[in-house]
Motif scaffolding. Structure first.
Motif, mmCIF file in Angstrom:
data_model
loop_
_atom_site.group_PDB
_atom_site.id
_atom_site.type_symbol
_atom_site.label_atom_id
_atom_site.label_comp_id
_atom_site.label_asym_id
_atom_site.label_seq_id
_atom_site.Cartn_x
_atom_site.Cartn_y
_atom_site.Cartn_z
ATOM 1 N N PRO A 215 0.816 -1.224 0.000
ATOM 2 C CA PRO A 215 0.000 0.000 0.000
ATOM 3 C C PRO A 215 0.850 1.275 0.000
ATOM 4 C CG PRO A 215 -0.797 -1.551 1.652
ATOM 5 C CD PRO A 215 0.488 -2.117 1.126
ATOM 6 N N ASP A 216 2.019 1.248 0.658
ATOM 7 C CA ASP A 216 2.825 2.476 0.702
ATOM 8 C C ASP A 216 3.447 2.768 -0.667
ATOM 9 O OD1 ASP A 216 4.535 0.310 0.902
ATOM 10 O OD2 ASP A 216 5.368 0.873 2.865
ATOM 11 N N ALA A 217 3.975 1.722 -1.321
ATOM 12 C CA ALA A 217 4.524 1.915 -2.668
ATOM 13 C C ALA A 217 3.418 2.324 -3.633
ATOM 14 C CB ALA A 217 5.204 0.640 -3.153
ATOM 15 N N THR A 229 5.962 15.457 -7.711
ATOM 16 C CA THR A 229 7.406 15.253 -7.576
ATOM 17 C C THR A 229 7.655 14.070 -6.642
ATOM 18 O OG1 THR A 229 7.520 16.697 -5.659
ATOM 19 C CG2 THR A 229 7.882 17.724 -7.838
ATOM 20 N N LEU A 230 8.875 13.542 -6.726
ATOM 21 C CA LEU A 230 9.239 12.445 -5.822
ATOM 22 C C LEU A 230 9.123 12.894 -4.368
ATOM 23 C CD1 LEU A 230 10.342 9.596 -5.349
ATOM 24 C CD2 LEU A 230 12.660 10.539 -5.580
ATOM 25 N N GLY A 231 9.539 14.126 -4.095
ATOM 26 C CA GLY A 231 9.459 14.631 -2.727
ATOM 27 C C GLY A 231 8.050 14.601 -2.180
ATOM 28 N N ARG A 232 7.129 15.062 -2.988
ATOM 29 C CA ARG A 232 5.746 15.120 -2.520
ATOM 30 C C ARG A 232 5.128 13.725 -2.408
ATOM 31 N NH1 ARG A 232 0.710 18.912 -4.466
ATOM 32 N NH2 ARG A 232 -0.842 17.763 -3.265
ATOM 33 N N ALA A 233 5.337 12.887 -3.467
ATOM 34 C CA ALA A 233 4.727 11.555 -3.463
ATOM 35 C C ALA A 233 5.287 10.704 -2.324
ATOM 36 C CB ALA A 233 4.969 10.868 -4.809
ATOM 37 N N ALA A 234 6.618 10.781 -2.110
ATOM 38 C CA ALA A 234 7.230 10.003 -1.033
ATOM 39 C C ALA A 234 6.811 10.554 0.325
ATOM 40 C CB ALA A 234 8.749 10.018 -1.180
ATOM 41 N N THR A 240 1.739 8.594 5.891
ATOM 42 C CA THR A 240 0.696 7.604 6.155
ATOM 43 C C THR A 240 1.281 6.310 6.713
ATOM 44 O OG1 THR A 240 -0.481 8.537 4.272
ATOM 45 C CG2 THR A 240 -1.302 6.444 5.140
ATOM 46 N N PHE A 241 2.450 5.937 6.187
ATOM 47 C CA PHE A 241 3.085 4.675 6.593
ATOM 48 C C PHE A 241 4.442 4.993 7.200
ATOM 49 C CE2 PHE A 241 0.386 3.902 2.913
ATOM 50 C CZ PHE A 241 -0.446 2.887 3.360
ATOM 51 N N ALA A 242 4.519 4.950 8.522
ATOM 52 C CA ALA A 242 5.728 5.392 9.228
ATOM 53 C C ALA A 242 6.944 4.554 8.841
ATOM 54 C CB ALA A 242 5.502 5.332 10.735
#
Lengths: 271, 305
Positions: A215-217, A229-234, A240-242
């Motif tokens: 789910p996190d990926a 961006t990668l920053g925002r998506a990651a 959400t997923f610590a």
């Protein structure tokens, strides 16, 4: 005669033969067209029925070819009945039959006789995505190297370009487990999964691949596919997923062939 | 993925200009590709339905590109709906043109039939009446196709199960006039001739006697299934799901005697057999073609003497 909504060539009225056929081919309750006969000048119900049968059987066959797993789960009788309802309600609008069936999963979701299989529509969505990926444009997939060449401070602003074949599907049910257990010829044992599942469809080299992703990926690639961006998506996945493992998730998505390029500062960097 | 993958994309390819005259061919099915490649290059050709190769990329184009490296291909359109009263689908015609430019086929063909009305695609080859009105609009459609793709198409005769009260012309006269007006060539489907003649209680031999055989550039042979109508009359269905029938072979030999060798397709594209079975069927057609070629040579020698 009323002009067609498509508009005919200037000044020409449409000959009625096609309209006569078209209005009756998908409706078995209507008689044969008035302008056709058998060899003796008589009615042609059975003869017109050949065309009617060809249309119905070929379109059911088209859906069966696009949704073989759904067919295996329901059995052929159930599938044919369900498909027959669908082709009458939503016949193809493109001569490219491999584009047909994009509305079939939504139809299954509200099909009364499929209520005991609430996950069936999601399995059908995976199958439709498989065929999208099969016919998608050829692009070399993104390798690790171009990403490794990005300066660390520029990584956060990097955007990923999804490969034309890449599809992401979410399900409230274990749709991937049900799909993969039935998308092969061997006997299907009990499926123990109960969790919601995310499915990633890609075509990394020649063949379509279908895999379950965490789910996190999934949350991250959903953002990346939407242009984040990668920053925002990651960042959203991490919030959400610590325990989100960002490097592992990126490596997994690249290995799956989910992307075909990256862009930094708006400039696309091809593989 | 190899870095040179783009370099082997379709834009870089120019396929060999293999001859197709006098050859027997088969429908190309992807499941046969390994067996076809394993046997090595042989005489023959492959025919594909255009619409199956109108996706953007992926395995279908890879398979057809591979076949096209070794063989001539024939592109057979199934969905242009040139027999329908409404204007042709320009978007579809553009895709058809692109496919022909990409694969450089030896032959391009379509059907005297329609398959789309308004926005619905019926996935069947549907019939039309033969009269002055339909002649005019079908001729315009063939003109449009040929102008768009910049080459001649071959028009295939349909299989018929019924007749229209509005028909005023025989099918043979209709087809001959279409060819005269548009310059199109013809694809003679001998199974369709036999199926239609049986279903409409006419004579296949009379049809062939009246048909412009001099314009035929390709022949289709296929199998058919048997049913009956409500009066118990025999109905043959153009099913393409089995071997070519004996009556169709006989008609084929009759035609070959009159025309000499013409590219001939064994059209077996439903309930598809293994590759060996299909090659045997094509070899049977090739044997008849080669007999005709021998006759031709003798004729030429006699003429020279």
């Amino acid at each position: 005669m009323q002009p067609s909504s498509l508009g005919f060539a200037a000044g020409r009225e449409a000959a009625p033969y096609a309209a006569h056929f078209a209005g009756r081919l998908l409706d078995p309750g209507k008689p044969a067209p008035p302008d056709v006969t058998d060899t003796g000048g008589g009615g042609a119900e059975r003869r017109f029925g050949i065309y009617r049968n060809n249309v119905t059987v070929s379109l059911i066959g088209a859906l069966a070819a696009i949704f073989p797993t759904t067919l295996r789960i329901t059995g052929p009788e159930f599938f044919r009945a369900m498909a027959r309802f669908h082709i009458r309600a939503t016949p193809p609008t493109s001569p490219l039959l491999f584009e047909y069936g994009h509305d079939f999963a939504a139809f299954i979701a509200q099909y009364q006789h499929a209520r005991s299989m609430p996950w069936l529509a999601d399995v059908a969505r995976i199958e439709r995505a498989w065929l999208d990926a099969y016919h998608a444009a050829d692009e070399a997939v993104l390798a690790m190297e171009p990403l490794a060449a990005v300066a660390p401070e520029a990584l956060g602003a990097t955007r990923f370009i999804a490969h034309p074949a890449t599809r992401l599907l979410s399900s409230s049910y274990p749709a991937f487990s049900i799909f993969s257990a039935n998308r092969q010829d061997a006997p299907v044992g009990p499926i123990m999964a109960t969790e919601p599942e995310w499915t990633l469809v890609t075509r990394p080299v020649f063949d379509v691949e279908v895999r379950r992703i965490s789910p996190d990926a999934a949350m991250m690639i959903e953002g990346l596919m939407a242009g984040d961006t990668l920053g925002r998506a990651a960042g959203e996945a991490l919030a959400t997923f610590a325990d989100f493992d960002l490097p592992a998730a990126i490596a997994g998505l690249i290995e799956a062939g989910a992307f075909c390029g990256i862009s930094t500062n708006g400039a696309r960097d091809e593989t | 993925m190899e870095p040179n993958n783009h370099a082997i994309g379709h834009r870089a390819l120019r396929f060999p200009d293999y001859p197709i005259d006098g050859m027997a061919g088969t429908s190309f099915k992807h499941e046969h590709l390994p067996a076809i490649l394993q046997q090595g290059r042989r005489q023959g050709f492959f025919e594909v339905h255009a619409e199956n190769y109108m996706g953007d990329g992926g395995p279908p184009h890879r398979a057809l590109s591979r076949i096209r490296e070794d063989y001539p291909v024939s592109i057979h359109g199934v969905c242009l709906s040139i027999g329908g009263p409404q204007p042709l689908d320009r978007q579809h015609l553009t895709r058809f043109k692109a496919l022909i430019e990409r694969y450089e086929p030896a032959l391009v063909s379509e059907h005297l039939a329609w398959s789309t009305h308004e926005t619905t695609y019926f996935n069947d080859l549907l019939p039309l009446p033969y009269n002055a009105d339909t002649l005019q609009h079908v001729a315009e459609h063939i003109d449009e196709v040929q102008e768009t793709i910049g080459r001649q198409i071959l028009l295939e005769n349909p299989s018929s199960y019924l007749t229209f009260t509005e028909s005023t012309m025989a099918e043979t006269a209709f087809i001959r006039e279409l060819a005269r007006r548009t310059g199109c060539g013809l694809l003679l489907d001998i199974n369709n001739v036999f199926v239609s003649a049986t279903n409409l209680k006419t004579s296949a031999l009379d049809y062939l006697a009246d048909y412009p055989l001099d314009l035929v550039r390709e022949i289709h042979l296929a199998g058919h299934a048997t049913q009956s109508d409500e009066n118990g009359e025999l109905l043959l269905i153009d099913s393409h799901d089995g071997p070519v029938g004996d009556a169709v072979w006989k008609l084929y030999e009759t035609v070959m005697v009159r025309t000499g060798p013409i590219a001939t397709l064994v059209e077996w594209d439903s309930a598809i057999p293994d590759w060996l079975t299909l090659t045997r069927e094509a070899a049977a057609a090739q044997a008849i073609l080669d007999r005709g070629a021998v006759t031709d040579d003798r004729g030429a020698r006699h003429a020279a003497v």
